[in-house]
Design a protein around this motif. Sequence first.
Motif, PDB file in Angstrom:
ATOM      1  N   THR A 114     -29.448  18.479 -57.658  1.00 47.34           N
ATOM      2  CA  THR A 114     -29.115  20.140 -56.770  1.00 47.34           C
ATOM      3  C   THR A 114     -29.801  21.065 -56.878  1.00 47.34           C
ATOM      4  N   MET A 115     -30.831  21.048 -55.845  1.00 50.94           N
ATOM      5  CA  MET A 115     -31.261  22.447 -56.365  1.00 50.94           C
ATOM      6  C   MET A 115     -31.199  23.237 -54.534  1.00 50.94           C
ATOM      7  N   PRO A 116     -31.263  24.566 -54.331  1.00 48.63           N
ATOM      8  CA  PRO A 116     -31.206  25.959 -54.133  1.00 48.63           C
ATOM      9  C   PRO A 116     -32.604  25.401 -52.728  1.00 48.63           C
ATOM     10  N   LEU A 117     -32.225  25.901 -51.544  1.00 48.14           N
ATOM     11  CA  LEU A 117     -34.318  25.491 -51.309  1.00 48.14           C
ATOM     12  C   LEU A 117     -34.378  26.509 -49.747  1.00 48.14           C
ATOM     13  N   LEU A 118     -34.874  27.618 -49.785  1.00 47.57           N
ATOM     14  CA  LEU A 118     -34.610  28.123 -48.333  1.00 47.57           C
ATOM     15  C   LEU A 118     -35.208  27.033 -47.232  1.00 47.57           C
ATOM     16  N   SER A 119     -34.035  26.969 -46.465  1.00 45.70           N
ATOM     17  CA  SER A 119     -34.237  25.813 -45.259  1.00 45.70           C
ATOM     18  C   SER A 119     -34.383  26.716 -44.315  1.00 45.70           C
ATOM     19  N   VAL A 120     -35.861  25.996 -43.063  1.00 40.88           N
ATOM     20  CA  VAL A 120     -36.187  26.324 -42.444  1.00 40.88           C
ATOM     21  C   VAL A 120     -35.516  25.167 -41.226  1.00 40.88           C
ATOM     22  N   PRO A 121     -34.735  25.742 -39.613  1.00 44.67           N
ATOM     23  CA  PRO A 121     -34.743  25.514 -38.576  1.00 44.67           C
ATOM     24  C   PRO A 121     -35.581  25.022 -38.187  1.00 44.67           C
ATOM     25  N   ILE A 122     -36.084  23.910 -37.775  1.00 42.81           N
ATOM     26  CA  ILE A 122     -37.090  23.380 -36.978  1.00 42.81           C
ATOM     27  C   ILE A 122     -35.866  21.779 -36.126  1.00 42.81           C
TER      28      ILE A 122
END
Length: 171
Positions: free
Chosen positions: A79-87
Amino acid sequence: MGLLTQLDFTTKPANAFQRRLQGAASSAWAGSMLSRTLSPLDRASFRLTHGRHTAASVLAGLPVIMLTTTGAKTGRDRTMPLLSVPIDENVAVIGSNFGGASTPGWVHNLEANPSATVSYRDREVAVTARQADGDEIERAFDLASAVYGAFSAYRERAAHREIRVFILEPA
C-alpha cells in the motif's frame, strides 16, 4: 459509475500556507527527503484518522489516495499513498517518484498485475489500472500540475527515464 463517484472523491484548492509548503517541497533536496519520509507519515496519518486524512492532504492540501497493489516479486499486498489526479470519471497516478532517478515499485507492481484497490477517506474500491496513452499522459501532467505545481519540476528531474502514468478505473 466512475471511480470518482464511487469514492465520493472531492478536492479543494490549497490555502496560502499549503501552497507555500508545496513550493518548498518541489526542490530537489526536499523531493529526496520526502521520497523517504512522506509515505510512512501518510500511512500513519491515514490509520490514525480512520482513513480521513494523510499528512500530505492536511499539510499541503493534496488529494492523496492509498493504492494497494500486489508485489511483483513477493505477491504480497503493498500500500502506497499517492497523489491522485481526477481525470474524467477516473483517477490518474503518476510514477514520478518525487523526480527521483528510479521508477517507484508500485509502477512495476501494476505492470505485473493491474488489479488493485484504492482507498480514499472511508471508501475502498477495486480497480484495474491501465497505462495512459500519449494524450492522456500530457493531460494527466497538466491536471496534476494544476493541483501540485511541483510535477513540472519532478518531470524535468526525471527526464532521463519514462515516467509512467496509469488510469485507475473501477474493476
